[in-house]
Design a protein around this motif. Structure first.
Motif, PDB file in Angstrom:
ATOM      1  N   PRO A  28       0.818  -1.200   0.000  1.00 47.28           N
ATOM      2  CA  PRO A  28       0.000   0.000   0.000  1.00 47.28           C
ATOM      3  C   PRO A  28       0.860   1.261   0.000  1.00 47.28           C
ATOM      4  O   PRO A  28       1.896   1.328   0.662  1.00 47.28           O
ATOM      5  CB  PRO A  28      -0.795  -0.114   1.308  1.00 47.28           C
ATOM      6  CG  PRO A  28      -0.555  -1.483   1.833  1.00 47.28           C
ATOM      7  CD  PRO A  28       0.694  -2.001   1.192  1.00 47.28           C
ATOM      8  N   GLN A  30       1.296   5.493   0.687  1.00 45.19           N
ATOM      9  CA  GLN A  30       0.807   6.433   1.689  1.00 45.19           C
ATOM     10  C   GLN A  30      -0.149   7.392   0.998  1.00 45.19           C
ATOM     11  O   GLN A  30       0.218   8.079   0.046  1.00 45.19           O
ATOM     12  CB  GLN A  30       1.960   7.202   2.339  1.00 45.19           C
ATOM     13  CG  GLN A  30       1.471   8.169   3.413  1.00 45.19           C
ATOM     14  CD  GLN A  30       2.572   8.549   4.371  1.00 45.19           C
ATOM     15  OE1 GLN A  30       3.361   7.708   4.771  1.00 45.19           O
ATOM     16  NE2 GLN A  30       2.608   9.811   4.748  1.00 45.19           N
ATOM     17  N   VAL A  51      -3.519   7.108   5.064  1.00 43.18           N
ATOM     18  CA  VAL A  51      -3.357   5.655   4.994  1.00 43.18           C
ATOM     19  C   VAL A  51      -1.874   5.368   4.814  1.00 43.18           C
ATOM     20  O   VAL A  51      -1.251   5.819   3.848  1.00 43.18           O
ATOM     21  CB  VAL A  51      -4.147   5.057   3.813  1.00 43.18           C
ATOM     22  CG1 VAL A  51      -3.816   3.572   3.657  1.00 43.18           C
ATOM     23  CG2 VAL A  51      -5.637   5.251   4.010  1.00 43.18           C
ATOM     24  N   LYS A  52      -1.302   4.640   5.754  1.00 40.63           N
ATOM     25  CA  LYS A  52       0.115   4.309   5.681  1.00 40.63           C
ATOM     26  C   LYS A  52       0.323   2.892   6.205  1.00 40.63           C
ATOM     27  O   LYS A  52      -0.154   2.543   7.284  1.00 40.63           O
ATOM     28  CB  LYS A  52       0.941   5.294   6.518  1.00 40.63           C
ATOM     29  CG  LYS A  52       2.447   5.048   6.418  1.00 40.63           C
ATOM     30  CD  LYS A  52       3.251   6.072   7.209  1.00 40.63           C
ATOM     31  CE  LYS A  52       4.741   5.814   7.075  1.00 40.63           C
ATOM     32  NZ  LYS A  52       5.549   6.783   7.866  1.00 40.63           N
ATOM     33  N   ALA A 385      -6.820  -0.055   7.160  1.00 39.97           N
ATOM     34  CA  ALA A 385      -7.317   0.953   6.208  1.00 39.97           C
ATOM     35  C   ALA A 385      -8.205   0.277   5.177  1.00 39.97           C
ATOM     36  O   ALA A 385      -7.875   0.139   3.999  1.00 39.97           O
ATOM     37  CB  ALA A 385      -6.148   1.655   5.543  1.00 39.97           C
ATOM     38  N   GLY A 412      -5.428  -0.626   2.668  1.00 41.84           N
ATOM     39  CA  GLY A 412      -4.629   0.367   1.987  1.00 41.84           C
ATOM     40  C   GLY A 412      -4.518   0.208   0.496  1.00 41.84           C
ATOM     41  O   GLY A 412      -3.898   1.034  -0.179  1.00 41.84           O
TER      42      GLY A 412
END
Length: 416
Positions: A28, A30, A51-52, A385, A412
């Motif tokens: 994923p 960021q 989202v990280k 996420a 993510g």
């Protein structure tokens, strides 16, 4: 015009993200999401969210994002879940069923019995950012001649188990475990654990008639465990750090499961029988934090029967008793050719629950009873996420909520 621009942006973003994730092996990126209204469990509030590493953060004001998404005033909720089904074990039509789940925003499925030898070859579909996350019980616990032995026998005769089993006896301890007494429980428990179940499924059916049905072949497949054995099973499971989900048919089954301290009731009781549940049992279930999975739309299988309207009224009444007692309700369908979307729509049609209650049942309660040891079902700091972006506010318009999804993100990763 705003929706058109947002849609065009998402189309280009999805292409970009798909290319990026293919290059990065689906790691994923960021992402910074602005101008979205995020569900906090009671209402929506405008937030900037990051989202990280596949998780959510609400406190990254100075973080550098690889991608910035302007949500343009849309609404963000946790994904939906299916808290009771059995339709992910067969390869036939499987991708169509998986896509039906994902297209509707259903990311998590609780599979309430399966044959490990049969589902193992399909596990590459599941438990990854681009697939469904599943929770598996594998073989349920029942008594001699109990449910689901008749079903296993029928499927064996249909040829569904060709290449796996040749006789019904070979299916035992794969498709079900017979537990007639504590000696069986002690002897077979390590084998139950050897399948590495995510939870334990046990079958109670007409437990008030256990002695009557026990040795009567007329009730083959229409009976379950000795109710006196249930507390020992629950205790054994809890010592192994496993939750217990109980298949019930009657109000007495519900009483047995609740007093034994089970974690989940896999069905609303009395769907096909039309009797009330005891409000005191409902109150005890609430006090113990027991989750009841609705499966209420199963009543529609009785539509051609003269007593259908009475059964429907009883389903509504029993759901009302559980609601009044503040029992935690999760949405599950147990419909092989459907998923929790149909169950949600049926519950909505009863005009019993508010939009907020339905949303929490489908997003929060269904997810947490399916994957209780993961940070899912809520949009909170450090949670996975995984979320859905909606074009409408579901607290105002919820009936067709699964059709208003404009963006899906899982751990993510933006889903195509």
């Amino acid at each position: 015009m705003k929706q058109l621009v947002f849609g065009l942006f998402l189309a280009s973003l999805l292409i970009s993200c798909k290319q990026n994730t293919e290059k990065q092996n689906l790691e994923p990126a960021q992402i910074k999401l602005t101008n979205g209204h995020w569900f906090n469990g009671n209402t929506f509030s405008e937030q900037t969210v990051w989202v990280k590493g596949g998780t959510l953060s609400f406190n990254q004001e100075n973080a550098i994002a690889d991608t910035i998404i302007d949500l343009s005033g849309t609404y963000v909720i946790p994904p939906f879940a299916e808290a009771h089904n059995h339709n992910l074990e067969s390869e036939y039509g499987l991708e169509k069923r998986i896509n039906a789940y994902l297209d509707a925003g259903v990311f998590y499925v609780k599979h309430l019995s399966s044959i490990k030898k049969r589902i193992d070859s399909l596990m590459y579909y599941y438990n990854k950012p681009t697939g469904l996350d599943v929770s598996l019980a594998h073989a349920p616990l029942t008594a001699t001649g109990g449910h689901p032995i008749a079903l296993r026998k029928r499927y064996l005769e249909y040829g569904y188990f060709d290449g796996l089993f040749n006789t019904l006896e070979e299916i035992e301890s794969h498709g079900y475990f017979i537990m007639d007494d504590e000696a069986h429980l002690q002897k077979k428990w390590e084998q139950v654990l050897s399948f590495k179940p995510d939870f334990i499924k046990i079958n109670l059916l007409y437990s008030e008639e256990y002695q009557k049905r026990k040795n009567d072949s007329a009730y083959f497949g229409k009976k379950g465990l000795d109710p006196d054995l249930v507390p020992a099973i629950v205790s054994k499971a809890h010592k192994s750090n496993l939750r217990v989900s109980v298949h019930v048919a009657t109000a007495h089954d519900f009483h047995v499961a609740v007093t034994a301290g089970a974690d989940e009731i896999a069905h609303l009781p009395e769907i096909h029988n039309g009797k009330p549940i005891d409000p005191e049992d409902a109150q005890l279930a609430a006090e113990k934090g027991i989750v009841v999975v609705t499966t209420a739309s199963l009543v529609t299988k009785n539509k051609e029967k003269p007593k259908y309207n009475q059964l429907l009224a009883n389903v509504r009444s029993n759901l009302g008793i559980l609601k009044e007692a503040r029992v935690t309700l999760a949405i599950g369908s147990d419909m092989y050719n459907d998923n929790s979307v149909g169950e949600f729509q049926f519950l909505h049609s009863l005009d019993l629950f508010s939009n907020l209650e339905l949303l929490k049942m489908w997003c929060e309660n269904s997810a947490t009873t399916t994957l209780p040891y993961r940070k899912v079902g809520h949009l909170k700091e450090g949670y996975e996420a995984s979320f859905l972006v909606l074009d409408v506010n579901p607290l105002e318009q919820i009936k067709e909520v699964s059709q208003s999804i404009s963006l899906k993100v899982k751990q993510g990763v933006i889903l195509d």
